[in-house]
Design a protein around this motif. Structure first.
Motif, PDB file in Angstrom:
ATOM      1  N   ASN A  77      90.929 -19.745  62.323  1.00 53.48           N
ATOM      2  CA  ASN A  77      91.523 -19.823  63.656  1.00 53.48           C
ATOM      3  C   ASN A  77      92.615 -18.771  63.789  1.00 53.48           C
ATOM      4  OD1 ASN A  77      91.551 -21.034  66.208  1.00 53.48           O
ATOM      5  ND2 ASN A  77      93.331 -22.281  65.690  1.00 53.48           N
ATOM      6  N   THR A  78      92.325 -17.576  63.288  1.00 52.48           N
ATOM      7  CA  THR A  78      93.304 -16.493  63.340  1.00 52.48           C
ATOM      8  C   THR A  78      93.765 -16.252  64.770  1.00 52.48           C
ATOM      9  OG1 THR A  78      92.318 -15.407  61.422  1.00 52.48           O
ATOM     10  CG2 THR A  78      93.712 -14.057  62.833  1.00 52.48           C
ATOM     11  N   LEU A  79      95.067 -16.185  64.952  1.00 53.99           N
ATOM     12  CA  LEU A  79      95.645 -15.900  66.263  1.00 53.99           C
ATOM     13  C   LEU A  79      95.791 -14.392  66.430  1.00 53.99           C
ATOM     14  CD1 LEU A  79      98.512 -18.559  66.173  1.00 53.99           C
ATOM     15  CD2 LEU A  79      96.387 -18.725  67.488  1.00 53.99           C
ATOM     16  N   HIS A  80      95.561 -13.924  67.642  1.00 51.49           N
ATOM     17  CA  HIS A  80      95.700 -12.496  67.925  1.00 51.49           C
ATOM     18  C   HIS A  80      96.728 -12.320  69.040  1.00 51.49           C
ATOM     19  CE1 HIS A  80      92.358 -11.750  65.287  1.00 51.49           C
ATOM     20  NE2 HIS A  80      91.593 -12.573  65.981  1.00 51.49           N
ATOM     21  N   TYR A  81      97.879 -11.785  68.661  1.00 47.44           N
ATOM     22  CA  TYR A  81      98.979 -11.608  69.612  1.00 47.44           C
ATOM     23  C   TYR A  81      99.227 -10.129  69.885  1.00 47.44           C
ATOM     24  CZ  TYR A  81     100.748 -16.268  70.540  1.00 47.44           C
ATOM     25  OH  TYR A  81     100.888 -17.542  71.025  1.00 47.44           O
ATOM     26  N   GLY A  82      99.628  -9.858  71.108  1.00 48.02           N
ATOM     27  CA  GLY A  82      99.997  -8.507  71.480  1.00 48.02           C
ATOM     28  C   GLY A  82     101.495  -8.312  71.356  1.00 48.02           C
ATOM     29  N   LEU A  83     101.889  -7.096  71.048  1.00 44.82           N
ATOM     30  CA  LEU A  83     103.304  -6.723  70.991  1.00 44.82           C
ATOM     31  C   LEU A  83     103.491  -5.524  71.905  1.00 44.82           C
ATOM     32  CD1 LEU A  83     106.179  -6.821  69.743  1.00 44.82           C
ATOM     33  CD2 LEU A  83     105.312  -5.326  67.930  1.00 44.82           C
ATOM     34  N   PRO A 142      99.149  -8.315  59.587  1.00 38.57           N
ATOM     35  CA  PRO A 142      98.329  -7.146  59.926  1.00 38.57           C
ATOM     36  C   PRO A 142      98.698  -6.634  61.324  1.00 38.57           C
ATOM     37  CG  PRO A 142      96.965  -8.951  59.106  1.00 38.57           C
ATOM     38  CD  PRO A 142      98.326  -9.522  59.380  1.00 38.57           C
ATOM     39  N   VAL A 143      98.984  -5.346  61.423  1.00 39.15           N
ATOM     40  CA  VAL A 143      99.394  -4.756  62.699  1.00 39.15           C
ATOM     41  C   VAL A 143      98.438  -3.634  63.079  1.00 39.15           C
ATOM     42  CG1 VAL A 143     101.216  -3.562  63.972  1.00 39.15           C
ATOM     43  CG2 VAL A 143     101.823  -5.307  62.275  1.00 39.15           C
ATOM     44  N   TYR A 144      97.922  -3.713  64.285  1.00 39.77           N
ATOM     45  CA  TYR A 144      97.073  -2.656  64.844  1.00 39.77           C
ATOM     46  C   TYR A 144      97.947  -1.810  65.760  1.00 39.77           C
ATOM     47  CZ  TYR A 144      93.272  -0.421  67.487  1.00 39.77           C
ATOM     48  OH  TYR A 144      92.431   0.491  68.079  1.00 39.77           O
ATOM     49  N   TYR A 145      98.100  -0.535  65.406  1.00 38.84           N
ATOM     50  CA  TYR A 145      98.941   0.368  66.193  1.00 38.84           C
ATOM     51  C   TYR A 145      98.052   1.117  67.192  1.00 38.84           C
ATOM     52  CZ  TYR A 145     102.481  -0.582  62.641  1.00 38.84           C
ATOM     53  OH  TYR A 145     103.381  -1.202  61.805  1.00 38.84           O
ATOM     54  N   ALA A 146      98.031   0.630  68.420  1.00 37.36           N
ATOM     55  CA  ALA A 146      97.105   1.159  69.418  1.00 37.36           C
ATOM     56  C   ALA A 146      97.341   2.636  69.718  1.00 37.36           C
ATOM     57  CB  ALA A 146      97.198   0.344  70.704  1.00 37.36           C
ATOM     58  N   ASP A 147      98.600   3.049  69.794  1.00 39.37           N
ATOM     59  CA  ASP A 147      98.880   4.451  70.116  1.00 39.37           C
ATOM     60  C   ASP A 147      98.372   5.380  69.017  1.00 39.37           C
ATOM     61  OD1 ASP A 147     100.028   3.603  72.442  1.00 39.37           O
ATOM     62  OD2 ASP A 147     102.102   3.894  71.794  1.00 39.37           O
ATOM     63  N   ASP A 148      98.570   4.983  67.764  1.00 37.95           N
ATOM     64  CA  ASP A 148      98.087   5.797  66.645  1.00 37.95           C
ATOM     65  C   ASP A 148      96.563   5.858  66.630  1.00 37.95           C
ATOM     66  OD1 ASP A 148     100.677   6.249  65.862  1.00 37.95           O
ATOM     67  OD2 ASP A 148     100.665   4.754  64.258  1.00 37.95           O
ATOM     68  N   VAL A 158      89.735   2.301  72.802  1.00 39.49           N
ATOM     69  CA  VAL A 158      90.742   1.661  71.955  1.00 39.49           C
ATOM     70  C   VAL A 158      90.525   0.151  71.922  1.00 39.49           C
ATOM     71  CG1 VAL A 158      93.206   1.194  71.673  1.00 39.49           C
ATOM     72  CG2 VAL A 158      92.440   3.481  72.310  1.00 39.49           C
ATOM     73  N   ARG A 159      90.171  -0.413  73.055  1.00 35.07           N
ATOM     74  CA  ARG A 159      89.937  -1.859  73.121  1.00 35.07           C
ATOM     75  C   ARG A 159      88.804  -2.269  72.175  1.00 35.07           C
ATOM     76  NH1 ARG A 159      89.234  -3.439  79.004  1.00 35.07           N
ATOM     77  NH2 ARG A 159      91.437  -2.915  78.972  1.00 35.07           N
ATOM     78  N   ALA A 160      87.717  -1.522  72.180  1.00 29.48           N
ATOM     79  CA  ALA A 160      86.591  -1.832  71.296  1.00 29.48           C
ATOM     80  C   ALA A 160      86.992  -1.673  69.831  1.00 29.48           C
ATOM     81  CB  ALA A 160      85.408  -0.921  71.629  1.00 29.48           C
ATOM     82  N   TRP A 202      88.645  -4.272  64.644  1.00 28.93           N
ATOM     83  CA  TRP A 202      89.693  -4.443  63.635  1.00 28.93           C
ATOM     84  C   TRP A 202      90.090  -5.913  63.518  1.00 28.93           C
ATOM     85  CZ3 TRP A 202      94.703  -6.277  64.191  1.00 28.93           C
ATOM     86  CH2 TRP A 202      95.557  -6.077  63.098  1.00 28.93           C
ATOM     87  N   GLN A 203      90.253  -6.579  64.651  1.00 28.43           N
ATOM     88  CA  GLN A 203      90.640  -7.989  64.637  1.00 28.43           C
ATOM     89  C   GLN A 203      89.610  -8.844  63.910  1.00 28.43           C
ATOM     90  OE1 GLN A 203      93.117  -8.004  68.892  1.00 28.43           O
ATOM     91  NE2 GLN A 203      91.320  -9.282  68.655  1.00 28.43           N
ATOM     92  N   THR A 204      88.354  -8.552  64.125  1.00 27.15           N
ATOM     93  CA  THR A 204      87.286  -9.315  63.478  1.00 27.15           C
ATOM     94  C   THR A 204      87.392  -9.244  61.959  1.00 27.15           C
ATOM     95  OG1 THR A 204      85.810  -8.920  65.349  1.00 27.15           O
ATOM     96  CG2 THR A 204      84.786  -9.564  63.277  1.00 27.15           C
ATOM     97  N   ALA A 205      87.874  -8.110  61.475  1.00 26.87           N
ATOM     98  CA  ALA A 205      87.984  -7.910  60.028  1.00 26.87           C
ATOM     99  C   ALA A 205      89.211  -8.590  59.422  1.00 26.87           C
ATOM    100  CB  ALA A 205      88.024  -6.417  59.715  1.00 26.87           C
ATOM    101  N   GLN A 206      90.080  -9.158  60.260  1.00 25.48           N
ATOM    102  CA  GLN A 206      91.317  -9.778  59.765  1.00 25.48           C
ATOM    103  C   GLN A 206      91.213 -11.302  59.722  1.00 25.48           C
ATOM    104  OE1 GLN A 206      93.439  -7.408  58.773  1.00 25.48           O
ATOM    105  NE2 GLN A 206      92.046  -5.922  59.703  1.00 25.48           N
ATOM    106  N   SER A 207      90.041 -11.814  59.432  1.00 23.09           N
ATOM    107  CA  SER A 207      89.797 -13.258  59.543  1.00 23.09           C
ATOM    108  C   SER A 207      90.579 -14.099  58.539  1.00 23.09           C
ATOM    109  CB  SER A 207      88.301 -13.544  59.392  1.00 23.09           C
ATOM    110  OG  SER A 207      87.826 -13.068  58.143  1.00 23.09           O
ATOM    111  N   ASN A 208      91.135 -13.480  57.512  1.00 27.03           N
ATOM    112  CA  ASN A 208      91.900 -14.248  56.524  1.00 27.03           C
ATOM    113  C   ASN A 208      93.391 -14.347  56.859  1.00 27.03           C
ATOM    114  OD1 ASN A 208      89.672 -14.784  54.854  1.00 27.03           O
ATOM    115  ND2 ASN A 208      89.866 -12.788  53.854  1.00 27.03           N
ATOM    116  N   ALA A 209      93.808 -13.682  57.920  1.00 24.31           N
ATOM    117  CA  ALA A 209      95.229 -13.684  58.287  1.00 24.31           C
ATOM    118  C   ALA A 209      95.535 -14.828  59.249  1.00 24.31           C
ATOM    119  CB  ALA A 209      95.602 -12.359  58.934  1.00 24.31           C
ATOM    120  N   PRO A 210      96.705 -15.446  59.135  1.00 18.77           N
ATOM    121  CA  PRO A 210      97.095 -16.471  60.111  1.00 18.77           C
ATOM    122  C   PRO A 210      97.171 -15.910  61.529  1.00 18.77           C
ATOM    123  CG  PRO A 210      98.474 -16.622  58.165  1.00 18.77           C
ATOM    124  CD  PRO A 210      97.685 -15.344  58.037  1.00 18.77           C
ATOM    125  N   TYR A 211      97.726 -14.698  61.634  1.00 20.52           N
ATOM    126  CA  TYR A 211      97.765 -14.055  62.945  1.00 20.52           C
ATOM    127  C   TYR A 211      97.847 -12.543  62.784  1.00 20.52           C
ATOM    128  CZ  TYR A 211     102.909 -13.259  62.844  1.00 20.52           C
ATOM    129  OH  TYR A 211     104.184 -12.833  62.547  1.00 20.52           O
TER     130      TYR A 211
END
Length: 205
Positions: free
Chosen positions: A4-10, A31-37, A95-97, A102-111
């Motif tokens: 039930n990994t949560l996906h939050y935006g910053l 785990p942090v996804y840096y959209a600009d990079d 970038v959205r895709a 990337w989020q799908t691959a982070q299934s072991n993280a709480p968020y």
């Protein structure tokens, strides 16, 4: 236990300090996804995106070595609203895709955290479980960006004009961090981190 990994935006307007908050969360193991990079990488690595940008803005959008001519592009799009809209329509879906993969691959993280300046403007906030918004007084943000990027006040103001007002973003955010140089940043990040861990724990039972 179910995943039930949560996906939050910053997010936060230019000069708010969202990158600093992202770095603090990364230190905590989030785990942090840096959209600009990632956007910069996509603009130079994906052939279809490069072709679309070149057709829209011209060959000058890329230097001879294939790198992005960011200064030239900024000079074009930030003074032409229709051109900026067309440019964003090229990069935002890509970038959205990429972020969703990337989020799908982070299934072991709480968020996870998706750090991006234009989460609201691009509409991608709707795909996330919630938003953390970083705020700071406009005068302070102006000063930060001018010192950081070596640009004029007018150039910063022009970039600010393409972002939603902070007040609108705050209303739509689940958490707000005040980065005004007066309120300590780390305790605010720590509280949000533990709140999200608790939300994950409750959802995974």
């Amino acid at each position: 236990m179910k995943n039930n990994t949560l996906h939050y935006g910053l997010t936060g307007n230019i000069g708010s300090g969202k990158s600093t908050v992202a770095a603090l969360l990364a230190v905590l193991g989030v785990p942090v996804y840096y959209a600009d990079d990632r956007a910069k990488a996509i603009l130079t690595e994906e052939a279809a995106v490069k072709q679309a940008v070149t057709e829209l803005l011209g060959a000058e959008a890329y230097r001879e070595d294939g790198s992005l001519n960011k200064t030239w592009i900024a000079g074009k799009v930030f003074h032409d609203k229709s051109l900026l809209t067309a440019y964003n329509h090229i990069i935002h879906p890509a970038v959205r895709a990429d972020a969703q993969n990337w989020q799908t691959a982070q299934s072991n993280a709480p968020y996870t955290i998706r750090e991006a300046a234009l989460l609201f403007e691009a509409g991608s906030y709707r795909e996330l479980d919630g938003i953390i918004c970083v705020t700071a007084p406009e005068a302070l943000r102006l000063s930060r960006v001018m010192n950081r990027d070596g640009v004029t006040e007018a150039q910063v103001v022009a970039r600010m004009a393409h972002q939603w007002p902070e007040a609108e973003k705050e209303v739509l955010s689940q958490f707000v961090i005040v980065n005004d140089g007066q309120q300590p940043l780390i305790p605010q990040v720590w509280r949000i981190h533990h709140a999200l861990l608790q939300l994950y724990s409750q959802g995974s039972k």
